[in-house]
Design a protein around this motif. Structure first.
Motif, PDB file in Angstrom:
ATOM      1  N   LYS A   1      -2.772   4.879  -6.976  1.00  0.00           N
ATOM      2  CA  LYS A   1      -3.947   4.128  -6.252  1.00  0.00           C
ATOM      3  C   LYS A   1      -3.526   3.964  -4.700  1.00  0.00           C
ATOM      4  CE  LYS A   1      -6.322   2.899 -10.018  1.00  0.00           C
ATOM      5  NZ  LYS A   1      -5.826   3.840 -10.914  1.00  0.00           N
ATOM      6  N   PRO A   2      -3.316   5.095  -4.228  1.00  0.00           N
ATOM      7  CA  PRO A   2      -2.818   5.220  -2.651  1.00  0.00           C
ATOM      8  C   PRO A   2      -3.893   4.628  -1.658  1.00  0.00           C
ATOM      9  CG  PRO A   2      -3.387   7.437  -3.365  1.00  0.00           C
ATOM     10  CD  PRO A   2      -3.384   6.523  -4.481  1.00  0.00           C
ATOM     11  N   ALA A   3      -3.404   4.302  -0.728  1.00  0.00           N
ATOM     12  CA  ALA A   3      -4.514   3.704   0.383  1.00  0.00           C
ATOM     13  C   ALA A   3      -4.787   5.214   1.367  1.00  0.00           C
ATOM     14  CB  ALA A   3      -3.669   2.929   1.365  1.00  0.00           C
ATOM     15  N   LEU A   4      -3.777   5.897   1.329  1.00  0.00           N
ATOM     16  CA  LEU A   4      -3.893   7.111   2.291  1.00  0.00           C
ATOM     17  C   LEU A   4      -3.193   8.255   1.293  1.00  0.00           C
ATOM     18  CD1 LEU A   4      -2.531   5.586   5.343  1.00  0.00           C
ATOM     19  CD2 LEU A   4      -4.643   6.517   5.104  1.00  0.00           C
ATOM     20  N   VAL A   5      -4.370   9.292   1.484  1.00  0.00           N
ATOM     21  CA  VAL A   5      -3.824  10.730   0.838  1.00  0.00           C
ATOM     22  C   VAL A   5      -3.818  11.666   1.983  1.00  0.00           C
ATOM     23  CG1 VAL A   5      -4.417  12.399  -0.844  1.00  0.00           C
ATOM     24  CG2 VAL A   5      -4.897  10.202  -1.314  1.00  0.00           C
TER      25      VAL A   5
ATOM     26  N   ILE B   1      -6.822  12.030   4.451  1.00  0.00           N
ATOM     27  CA  ILE B   1      -6.809  12.428   5.866  1.00  0.00           C
ATOM     28  C   ILE B   1      -6.469  14.009   5.525  1.00  0.00           C
ATOM     29  CG2 ILE B   1      -5.322  12.509   8.006  1.00  0.00           C
ATOM     30  CD1 ILE B   1      -4.329   9.678   7.034  1.00  0.00           C
ATOM     31  N   VAL B   2      -7.204  14.991   6.186  1.00  0.00           N
ATOM     32  CA  VAL B   2      -7.085  16.446   6.072  1.00  0.00           C
ATOM     33  C   VAL B   2      -6.574  16.943   7.610  1.00  0.00           C
ATOM     34  CG1 VAL B   2      -8.001  18.499   5.597  1.00  0.00           C
ATOM     35  CG2 VAL B   2      -9.048  16.842   4.562  1.00  0.00           C
TER      36      VAL B   2
ATOM     37  N   HIS C   1       0.789  -1.232   0.055  1.00  0.00           N
ATOM     38  CA  HIS C   1       0.012   0.135   0.106  1.00  0.00           C
ATOM     39  C   HIS C   1       0.846   1.300   0.122  1.00  0.00           C
ATOM     40  CE1 HIS C   1      -4.146  -1.792   1.464  1.00  0.00           C
ATOM     41  NE2 HIS C   1      -3.658  -2.501   0.404  1.00  0.00           N
ATOM     42  N   LYS C   2       0.315   2.470  -0.568  1.00  0.00           N
ATOM     43  CA  LYS C   2       0.988   3.551  -0.872  1.00  0.00           C
ATOM     44  C   LYS C   2       0.345   4.755   0.154  1.00  0.00           C
ATOM     45  CE  LYS C   2       2.750   2.677  -5.613  1.00  0.00           C
ATOM     46  NZ  LYS C   2       2.790   3.345  -6.823  1.00  0.00           N
ATOM     47  N   ALA C   3       1.145   5.733   0.595  1.00  0.00           N
ATOM     48  CA  ALA C   3       0.544   6.710   0.994  1.00  0.00           C
ATOM     49  C   ALA C   3       0.885   8.104   0.235  1.00  0.00           C
ATOM     50  CB  ALA C   3       0.933   7.022   2.612  1.00  0.00           C
ATOM     51  N   LEU C   4       0.207   9.082  -0.128  1.00  0.00           N
ATOM     52  CA  LEU C   4       0.510  10.232  -0.964  1.00  0.00           C
ATOM     53  C   LEU C   4       0.500  11.448  -0.140  1.00  0.00           C
ATOM     54  CD1 LEU C   4      -0.122  10.407  -4.602  1.00  0.00           C
ATOM     55  CD2 LEU C   4      -0.775  12.287  -3.029  1.00  0.00           C
ATOM     56  N   ALA C   5       1.417  12.327  -0.378  1.00  0.00           N
ATOM     57  CA  ALA C   5       1.310  13.724   0.495  1.00  0.00           C
ATOM     58  C   ALA C   5       1.910  14.639  -0.390  1.00  0.00           C
ATOM     59  CB  ALA C   5       2.357  13.756   1.521  1.00  0.00           C
ATOM     60  N   PHE C   6       1.599  15.792  -0.333  1.00  0.00           N
ATOM     61  CA  PHE C   6       1.774  17.163  -1.114  1.00  0.00           C
ATOM     62  C   PHE C   6       3.020  17.826  -0.359  1.00  0.00           C
ATOM     63  CE2 PHE C   6      -2.520  15.864  -1.678  1.00  0.00           C
ATOM     64  CZ  PHE C   6      -2.432  15.557  -3.149  1.00  0.00           C
ATOM     65  N   THR C   7       4.402  17.751  -0.932  1.00  0.00           N
ATOM     66  CA  THR C   7       5.595  18.370  -0.238  1.00  0.00           C
ATOM     67  C   THR C   7       5.805  19.610  -0.493  1.00  0.00           C
ATOM     68  OG1 THR C   7       6.869  16.989  -1.677  1.00  0.00           O
ATOM     69  CG2 THR C   7       6.395  16.159   0.355  1.00  0.00           C
ATOM     70  N   PRO C   8       6.339  20.540   0.134  1.00  0.00           N
ATOM     71  CA  PRO C   8       6.645  20.362   1.392  1.00  0.00           C
ATOM     72  C   PRO C   8       5.333  20.359   2.370  1.00  0.00           C
ATOM     73  CG  PRO C   8       7.214  22.680   1.082  1.00  0.00           C
ATOM     74  CD  PRO C   8       6.631  21.812  -0.339  1.00  0.00           C
ATOM     75  N   ALA C   9       5.517  19.063   3.304  1.00  0.00           N
ATOM     76  CA  ALA C   9       4.473  18.769   4.306  1.00  0.00           C
ATOM     77  C   ALA C   9       4.839  18.512   5.611  1.00  0.00           C
ATOM     78  CB  ALA C   9       3.483  17.823   3.746  1.00  0.00           C
TER      79      ALA C   9
END
Ligand SMILES: *Cc1c(COP(=O)(O)O)cnc(C)c1O
Length: 378
Positions: free
Chosen positions: A158-162, A205-206, A111-119
């Motif tokens: 197709k991330p599990a977490l954003v 997740i916000v 599974h993957k998690a995706l974030a918008f960097t810098p974070a």
């Protein structure tokens, strides 16, 4: 005694513990705490509540802490005008633990998690600790998220977490509600594959650790929860609430998500002392409002003052300001420290972050910075 050959996981080899320096200086503006201590009255109420709880410490605490969830739901209602049922609230030892629970439930190998960097710099650590692959979409030069890039990345990975940090740390920028909505919509059916041709919904997740500081016209994502069963809005008592030492973070989400988290939490993870102290603190929200408004006003003024010094400063919806840019930011950071002001060297190269302190602390920071810059230019 010879050293043991410990079976440390390969990916942890050579790593050191994460953490901002905790230095004993007079003016600490490095970890976005509320600079004001709780009032005497709040402190006394917390002490009395903890004393009562102490009489029951031979027993394990209530695993499901319904009274605290009710109080948190009331606080959210008062703060964001959104009705959340107590059953839709979850809490843990800081929002760091809340988010770790989410990674434990939805992350893991494949599974993957995706974030918008810098974070926030802890996200990659939750991913590492749960063997989740961490992928990023870089923000644009003004630190906004490019919506098309975000949606494309969700479809591709197709991330599990954003993870959406809004207001974001370290930039201070909030994401427009319409963008959060579109990303959450796109996340539906674009999570990890379940069976051939059948994809789950990615969980969005916000992270609203700084929600209370948002400027007028910036709504909270709490208003979207009713529409999206794959959305989580995370909050904390560590920042605006002025209770970083308490370690109490919480979130709101659909019943399905809460049910999943209850499977992975450790038994009795929230101590009776924490529950009692948090409940007592939540009865004193009225003194916060004026404090938060004052800090937000100082923040807006600080942006103006930094710009007047010829620096760049990013408009902020949080209780800190990112400013720059410096050819050698480490030196500026160190020169400020030499003058008794601790800020944070974090974020993209060239930038520094300063938390809003008391009026006196902010003035001292500005005076020190003026001196440092004058020396640099001399
Ligand atoms: C400070 C912060 C947190 C809060 O951490 P706690 O564990 O609740 O103290 C969460 N997210 C972001 C982006 C933060 O900056």
């Amino acid at each position: 005694m010879s050293e043991a050959q410990l079976p440390l996981r390969r990916e942890l080899e050579g790593l050191t513990p994460y953490g901002a320096p905790q230095l004993d200086v007079q003016i600490r503006l490095n970890v976005n705490e509320n600079p004001y201590s709780p009032s005497e009255e709040t402190a006394s109420d917390i002490a009395a509540a903890v004393r009562d709880a102490a009489l029951g410490l031979n027993r394990y605490p209530d695993r499901d802490f319904p009274a605290l969830r009710q109080a948190l739901a009331s606080y959210v209602h008062q703060e964001s005008q959104v009705l959340i049922r107590p059953e839709n609230i979850w809490a843990a030892n800081g929002s760091n633990e809340v988010m770790l629970h989410l990674f434990q439930a939805y992350g893991g190998p494949t599974h993957k998690a995706l974030a918008f960097t810098p974070a926030y710099s802890m996200y990659p650590e939750y991913a590492r600790d749960t063997c989740t692959e961490f992928v990023v979409v870089p923000r644009m030069s003004d630190f906004r998220v490019d919506l098309d890039m975000a949606k494309e990345a969700i479809v591709e990975h197709k991330p599990a977490l954003v993870l959406i940090t809004s207001p974001n740390n370290p930039t201070g920028t909030a994401m427009p509600l319409s963008d959060i909505r579109e990303i959450t919509q796109m996340a539906r059916g674009n999570g990890p594959q379940k069976s051939a041709g059948d994809h789950t919904d990615a969980v969005v997740i916000v992270d609203e650790a700084y929600a209370e500081f948002r400027r007028a016209g910036t709504p909270s994502a709490m208003v979207l929860l009713e529409e999206y069963p794959n959305m989580v809005v995370s909050r904390t008592m560590s920042k605006a609430f002025g209770m970083a030492g308490l370690r109490l973070g919480y979130m709101a989400a659909s019943q399905q998500i809460i049910d999943n988290l209850m499977v992975v939490r450790l038994p009795y993870h929230l101590s009776a002392v924490t529950q009692a102290a948090a409940l007592a603190a939540l009865a004193h929200t009225e003194e916060l409002r004026a404090q938060v408004a004052g800090l937000a006003k100082q923040r807006d003024q600080l942006v103006v003052d930094l710009r007047a010094m010829g620096l760049e400063a990013i408009d902020s919806d949080a209780n800190f300001v990112m400013f720059g840019t410096f050819a050698d930011r480490s030196r500026v950071w160190k020169d400020l420290l030499d003058r008794g002001v601790l800020i944070r060297e974090v974020g993209p190269p060239g930038w520094l972050r300063v938390s809003i302190g008391t009026v006196e602390e902010t003035a001292a920071f500005l005076a020190a910075l003026r001196e440092v810059l004058a020396n640099e230019r001399a």
